[in-house]
Design a protein around this motif. Structure first.
Motif, short mmCIF file in Angstrom:
data_model
loop_
_atom_site.label_atom_id
_atom_site.label_comp_id
_atom_site.label_asym_id
_atom_site.label_seq_id
_atom_site.Cartn_x
_atom_site.Cartn_y
_atom_site.Cartn_z
N GLU B 197 0.83 -1.17 -0.04
CA GLU B 197 -0.10 0.05 -0.01
C GLU B 197 0.98 1.02 0.00
OE1 GLU B 197 -3.02 -0.01 3.00
OE2 GLU B 197 -2.99 2.35 2.73
N GLY B 200 2.72 2.22 -3.21
CA GLY B 200 1.98 2.90 -4.23
C GLY B 200 1.57 4.18 -3.97
N LYS B 205 6.64 8.13 -4.99
CA LYS B 205 6.80 8.84 -6.36
C LYS B 205 7.85 10.01 -6.13
CE LYS B 205 4.45 7.88 -10.05
NZ LYS B 205 3.08 7.84 -10.95
#
Lengths: 334, 309
Positions: B197, B200, B205
């Protein structure tokens, strides 16, 4: 002016259970030093994929760079290894994302998140990096930067977080800033402040900006040139003036017409573009906009128009701009 | 913070009191009595024993007497032995169980977290499948099977480690592994889903866009955020491990606390049953308190406030 970034014939696909999604299909554009360009288009048109390809942030397990090149200062980024890319990310090219609420690490102090890149790329000591972090916070106009760097993201409001995010992205003074829908998650008054800030920093730091958005108002305010994308391809590109007042592609025209205007009769319904974009598992052979286009012709069905120069920097991919159809139109109007 | 601790302390005492009361009356509701197994006993002897241990008094009187003794931290005598008290049982058994439990905990945490992280980083590739097979086996194979298999191969066939008993460090290895298997698997599964989890999330990022290496991203950004659900269950897992496992202690002949509780129930040894229950709840309440405090260090969004504000 020299090109700092050139994207040439970029093709990106995703491997999914349903097959190959051709998300970006031959995109070309360039970015000059100190220039701001905007990439606009609706959801799923490939604008974010293009941006993330430049940084190579797409998940390697599913994304495939089919062909093309991305030249940054003459070097092809697609040929670089992951390690070489790490020296470029954050250092030469910075990126900010759509949702400032989720794009900062909730368990790490804002200051530490700014310092990370500085310590890695510029080999600054902790205390020097800390000073730089405070300066960055000052630069993005956060009050009491000394105090704020020691706070956590949940102690910041949405607009403040996006400012902090910009500070993170610009900490190493990258040559290019990619802003992927930087104002979409913010309310309108804050949007204006963030755009103002980005413009200001662009001048101060001499950064080139790629602004990705679906908000044409944001584009008009921020950039020198606009790239309109549709179904993984560039359909029109030109200066803000070209795109907004002399647009030569029915899709761009449709986008502009669908914006509600303050001086418009309020009882009149909005003027949307009907239909949905084509399925990118099997992109159409002809013009991708064919099915939704009001001025579609026989040729559009089977032949995809190429990007042709209209005048100067203004290019559009539409058969309507072909000399033959121009001549026919002229004849008809007589 | 002090206010918070004070509030928790009051709550802890209340909880303990509820546990004592419920256990006390439930225990006396079980048919049978502590001396039923002693065979035929002259009526007079039986009555004397009852009187000696105050079992002839009304239940509520016994209850009040027990509470009073407990205030002095006196868990009472064991009805099965004239010399050993429940306090002795705990004093002798708990250090052994604690030692075994902590070793098992160390193994479970280390391997559970490593397996979970490796599985998440290689999602849907072979290391993921291998880790999850290990985890499923760990959850589904009962510890007494694993223990006997380990004894058979490691101790009997290969003669690497002693078979049983509790003497040197070598003796502790097999029981620790057997005891650790289940929590290892549990932690691995939890860590895997939590890591997936977190990996993501947008801030991962962002970290990548800063040019950080994969290892820095995983260690500095992902694990710290992913570990919260694991910390949540650590209180219960730890309490279970350090208070002894009847099965493991039985198989390896370890003089821990686990046996005391089970034998106590079979013998209707009232003070032993109560003592074990109170001791176990006390440890559990304490560990959950520690877990709650540690949240605030791991996740800055969690602020401990007193007075329920």
């Amino acid at each position: 002016m020299e090109n700092i970034l050139e994207v040439k014939d970029l093709h990106v696909s995703f491997q999914t259970y349903g097959g190959e999604v051709k998300a970006v299909r031959g995109v070309n554009f360039d970015l000059k030093k100190g220039e701001a360009i905007g990439i606009v288009g609706e959801s799923g048109c490939g604008k974010s994929v293009t941006a993330q390809s430049i940084m190579q942030l797409l998940p390697t397990s599913v994304a495939r760079y089919k062909s093309g090149s991305i030249l940054f200062e003459g070097q092809n980024l697609l040929a670089k290894t992951e390690r070489q890319m790490q020296d470029i990310r954050g250092n030469e090219i910075g990126m900010i994302f759509q949702d400032p609420m989720t794009s900062l690490n909730p368990t790490m102090k804002i200051g530490d998140q700014i310092m990370e890149g500085l310590m890695k790329h510029q080999k600054l000591s902790r205390s020097d990096a800390h000073k730089r972090a405070v300066r960055m916070m000052e630069l993005v106009a956060v009050n009491q930067p000394e105090k704020r760097v020691n706070q956590y993201p949940h102690e910041f409001s949405g607009g403040m977080r996006q400012r902090a995010m910009i500070a993170v992205a610009l900490a190493c003074h990258p040559k290019i800033l990619i802003a992927d829908e930087p104002t979409t998650a913010l309310d309108v008054t804050v949007q204006a402040q963030i755009l103002e800030l980005m413009k200001d920093l662009q001048n101060k730091l001499d950064t080139s900006i790629i602004l990705i958005t679906h908000d044409l108002g944001v584009v008009a305010e921020m950039v020198n040139r606009v790239i309109v994308m549709y179904a993984g391809q560039v359909v029109e590109t030109g200066t803000v003036d070209d795109i907004f007042y002399h647009s030569k592609h029915p899709y761009t025209k449709g986008l502009l017409k669908s914006i509600p205007r303050l001086d418009m009769d309020r009882s009149r319904p909005l003027d949307p573009i009907f239909g949905t974009p084509p399925d990118l598992f099997t992109p159409p052979e002809g013009c991708p906009f064919f099915a939704r286009c009001n001025s579609a012709m026989q040729i559009c069905k089977n032949h995809n128009p190429l990007l042709e120069t209209v005048n100067g920097q203004h290019q559009a991919a539409c058969w309507m701009n072909h000399p033959m159809s121009q001549a026919a139109a002229a004849k008809e109007s007589k | 913070m002090l206010k918070y601790i004070g509030k928790r302390l009051v709550l802890a005492i209340l909880t303990l009191w509820v546990v004592i009361t419920v256990t006390f009356f439930l225990m006396h509701a079980i048919p049978g009595n502590p001396f039923a197994k002693e065979g035929t006993m002259p009526q007079g002897v039986y009555e004397n024993l009852q009187r000696y241990y105050n079992l002839d008094k009304p239940l509520h009187v016994q209850y009040v007497m027990y509470l009073k003794a407990l205030m002095r931290l006196d868990f009472g005598p064991s009805l099965k032995s004239s010399v050993i008290t429940v306090n002795d049982y705990i004093k002798n058994g708990f250090p052994v169980s604690l030692h075994l439990g902590l070793q098992a905990l160390a193994i479970a945490l280390t391997f559970g977290l490593i397996l979970g992280v490796i599985a998440a980083l290689n999602h849907n590739k072979w290391p993921d499948y291998v880790s999850m097979i290990v985890a499923i086996v760990g959850i589904s194979v009962p510890s007494f099977i694993l223990a006997t298999v380990l004894i058979n191969f490691v101790a009997v066939e290969w003669k690497l480690l002693p078979v049983a008993t509790w003497k040197t460090w070598k003796h502790t290895v097999l029981p620790s592994i057997s005891l650790a298997m289940m929590p290892t698997a549990y932690i691995a599964r939890l860590m895997r889903s939590s890591m997936l989890e977190v990996l993501g999330q947008d801030y991962i990022k962002t970290a990548k866009a800063k040019g950080l290496s994969q290892s820095v991203i995983v260690i500095k950004h992902a694990i710290r955020n992913a570990i919260l659900p694991v910390v949540t269950v650590m209180g219960i897992v730890t309490a279970n491990l350090v208070t002894g496992s009847f099965v493991i202690e039985r198989i390896f002949g370890i003089p821990g606390m686990g046996e005391m509780f089970v034998k106590g129930i079979f013998n209707r040894d009232y003070p032993v049953i109560l003592g074990s229950a109170v001791f176990y709840s006390g440890i559990l309440i304490f560990l959950i308190f520690i877990v709650d405090i540690s949240y605030s260090f791991i996740d800055p969004r969690i602020k401990l406030t007193g007075g329920g504000k």
